[in-house]
Design a protein around this motif. Sequence first.
Motif, PDB file in Angstrom:
ATOM      1  N   SER A   1      57.048  23.598  22.115  1.00 19.04           N
ATOM      2  CA  SER A   1      55.815  23.238  22.834  1.00 19.04           C
ATOM      3  C   SER A   1      56.161  22.275  23.954  1.00 19.04           C
ATOM      4  O   SER A   1      57.195  21.595  23.924  1.00 19.04           O
TER       5      SER A   1
ATOM      6  N   LEU B   1      55.875  27.496  31.074  1.00 18.73           N
ATOM      7  CA  LEU B   1      55.084  28.644  30.634  1.00 18.73           C
ATOM      8  C   LEU B   1      56.029  29.801  30.314  1.00 18.73           C
ATOM      9  O   LEU B   1      56.937  30.114  31.092  1.00 18.73           O
TER      10      LEU B   1
ATOM     11  N   ASP C   1      52.794  29.449  24.971  1.00 21.57           N
ATOM     12  CA  ASP C   1      53.053  28.014  24.896  1.00 21.57           C
ATOM     13  C   ASP C   1      54.443  27.674  24.368  1.00 21.57           C
ATOM     14  O   ASP C   1      54.794  26.503  24.209  1.00 21.57           O
TER      15      ASP C   1
END
Length: 346
Positions: free
Chosen positions: A280, A284, A317
């Motif tokens: 995370s 992108l 993500d």
Amino acid sequence: MSEHATGPYERAIATSDREFRELADFAPVMIWRAGVDKLCDWFNKPWLDYTGRRMEEEVGNGWAEGVHPEDLERCLATYVGAFDAREPFSMEYRLRRRDGEYCWLLDNGAPFYRDGHFAGYFGSCIDVTAHRDAQRAQRILINELNHRVKNTLAVVQAMAIQSFREERPAEQSLALFESRLRALAGAHDLLVARGWEQVALRGVVEATIAPHDPDGDRVSLDGPPLMLPPESAVSVAMALHELLTNATKYGALSVPRGTIRLDWRYVPERHTVRLEWKESGGPLVEPPGQRGFGTRFIERVLAAQAGGTAAVTFAEDGVHCFFEAEARSSTSPLWGRAGTTPLTTV
């Protein structure tokens, strides 16, 4: 086999040469004697101490009562065949010890003569159980080493084929291949330190992550204490290396704010560990047009080597990976390859 007028027990009593009996009874081997009628008529003290039986119980064919049923026919055939041919013999068979356990003996017999006439056989026995056990352990070790070498070569071959098949400069391909070899060597170092038996999952994870997260603040870990067999340890280390390399180049570790969470849990009904990798905070993610080497390597080669399954997905993500491999809780005993439990698809 018929006895002469003078039976074996009477002949045993008549064996009274003091010096011979002392020498035989203090010899470090078990000694027996048979007359021309093939019947044993004397055993030394080490034999009687070993079997826990009296002389009158062993003479004649009494000694054969202690031979393991599976070895008796072969033992007697060897004995009678050599006796009739007047030839020495050597054979191994199991004899019941005084505590009831059957142990392997090496029995060597040879004919002896008096005044040029055949007088019977003398034989000596030693317990070779420990030697046979050591030979068996050596065969198992060689077979296990052969299995592990083949597994390692399969991993190296897969790395080489895929690393140099990609459309990239040779120097870059070589650098990637060397990096993967170093990761493989690191996993082997952990196993060597533990005698190639089992290794702690957390130790494998921390050692693999350390070069990519030296401060220990980018990758968080959570899971119970578990132990991995050799194949699983190597596969987990290599899978993490591929994920970390990808994360460093393109994923969460390629930007300052990116993090990775690695959790694992034990699946007792399948005796496996299920690891979950989740990135995370990175760039992108766009799903690749085709599966790269790292993904294929994890899903096809490493998962198979670990006796488990794997799946890598490219969520927007961050990269998400499940990896399942054979494992045991830290309190479980070692396990053998034959006990591996079939796994289901992740």
